[in-house]
Design a protein around this motif. Structure first.
Motif, PDB file in Angstrom:
ATOM      1  N   GLN A  64     -28.434  73.443  64.202  1.00 43.66           N
ATOM      2  CA  GLN A  64     -27.674  74.672  64.439  1.00 43.66           C
ATOM      3  C   GLN A  64     -28.353  75.903  63.834  1.00 43.66           C
ATOM      4  O   GLN A  64     -28.361  76.969  64.444  1.00 43.66           O
ATOM      5  CB  GLN A  64     -26.249  74.517  63.882  1.00 43.66           C
TER       6      GLN A  64
ATOM      7  N   SER B 228     -26.167  79.722  59.848  1.00 43.26           N
ATOM      8  CA  SER B 228     -25.992  78.988  61.103  1.00 43.26           C
ATOM      9  C   SER B 228     -24.897  79.591  61.977  1.00 43.26           C
ATOM     10  O   SER B 228     -25.005  79.599  63.195  1.00 43.26           O
ATOM     11  CB  SER B 228     -25.653  77.520  60.826  1.00 43.26           C
ATOM     12  N   LEU B 229     -23.837  80.062  61.347  1.00 43.37           N
ATOM     13  CA  LEU B 229     -22.717  80.629  62.097  1.00 43.37           C
ATOM     14  C   LEU B 229     -22.927  82.090  62.485  1.00 43.37           C
ATOM     15  O   LEU B 229     -22.606  82.494  63.607  1.00 43.37           O
ATOM     16  CB  LEU B 229     -21.421  80.511  61.278  1.00 43.37           C
TER      17      LEU B 229
ATOM     18  N   LYS C 153     -29.541  79.244  65.986  1.00 43.59           N
ATOM     19  CA  LYS C 153     -29.054  80.590  65.665  1.00 43.59           C
ATOM     20  C   LYS C 153     -30.215  81.529  65.346  1.00 43.59           C
ATOM     21  O   LYS C 153     -30.207  82.694  65.766  1.00 43.59           O
ATOM     22  CB  LYS C 153     -28.063  80.526  64.493  1.00 43.59           C
TER      23      LYS C 153
ATOM     24  N   LYS D  71     -24.729  77.247  56.070  1.00 42.84           N
ATOM     25  CA  LYS D  71     -23.589  77.334  56.990  1.00 42.84           C
ATOM     26  C   LYS D  71     -23.413  78.768  57.491  1.00 42.84           C
ATOM     27  O   LYS D  71     -23.228  78.993  58.694  1.00 42.84           O
ATOM     28  CB  LYS D  71     -22.313  76.854  56.290  1.00 42.84           C
ATOM     29  N   SER D  72     -23.485  79.730  56.602  1.00 41.84           N
ATOM     30  CA  SER D  72     -23.316  81.133  56.992  1.00 41.84           C
ATOM     31  C   SER D  72     -24.432  81.587  57.925  1.00 41.84           C
ATOM     32  O   SER D  72     -24.170  82.227  58.956  1.00 41.84           O
ATOM     33  CB  SER D  72     -23.260  82.023  55.752  1.00 41.84           C
TER      34      SER D  72
END
Length: 190
Positions: free
Chosen positions: A96, A18-19, A100, A15-16
């Protein structure tokens, strides 16, 4: 049943990354997202690079499973190559994390990201090579340098589905399949 901390860490890191991308992700962020102490991460992974490698290895396995899911043994080899490449590129463009990472490589040139994207490309080429070797053994396509053909197939497919469209009308799936079929069935590269 206690939650699997390793899985929680991998999910939080994914998640990190990807963001925020690879460069902006810190182990502190991952620990917060996973709701674990930073030291807990180091019981499973010695550093951010090792954690990133684990995530990319999982991603590659998912990509190959996606490609395998569309292979139909009743179809010609060239059609299956087209179907597998379509699925791989769709996965890459819709996932995602991949979006990224490609963005980070383009904008920042982060070495670790470049190396991981090369790893993903190498895995796709190895997958294609295995399929091409099988097709040659069955007489479905002429003998050729399978590594070169795999590389060219991937690059040609990327060029036809993305680069071509910058200055031309998009090609249909059938047109792309025809180009690839003609390429594969000609005298192979020695």
């Amino acid at each position: 049943m206690a939650p699997d901390r390793r899985t929680m860490i991998i999910e939080a890191a994914t998640k990190s990354f990807s963001l925020f991308g690879y460069k902006a992700t810190t182990m502190d962020q991952v620990a917060r997202l996973a709701n674990v102490g930073k030291g807990t991460i180091y019981t499973f992974f010695k550093n951010k690079e090792e954690l990133f490698e684990e995530i990319i290895s999982k991603l590659v396995k998912e990509m190959i499973a996606e490609a395998e899911a569309v292979i139909d043994k009743g179809l010609p080899f060239t059609e299956n190559v087209h179907r597998a490449l379509t699925r791989l590129l769709a996965f890459r463009s819709q996932h995602q994390l991949m979006i990224k990472l490609v963005q980070e490589e383009t904008e920042m040139g982060t070495l670790a990201v470049s190396e991981m994207l090369k790893h993903v490309e190498d895995e796709i080429i190895a997958y294609l090579r295995e399929k091409i070797e099988t097709a040659i053994a069955k007489g479905a396509i002429p003998p050729a340098n399978t590594e070169v053909i795999s590389f060219l197939l991937l690059k040609m497919y990327i060029a036809l589905v993305s680069d071509w469209e910058r200055n031309h009308d998009p090609l249909s799936s059938e047109q792309i399949a025809d180009v690839m079929k003609n390429f594969l069935l000609r005298e192979g590269i020695k």
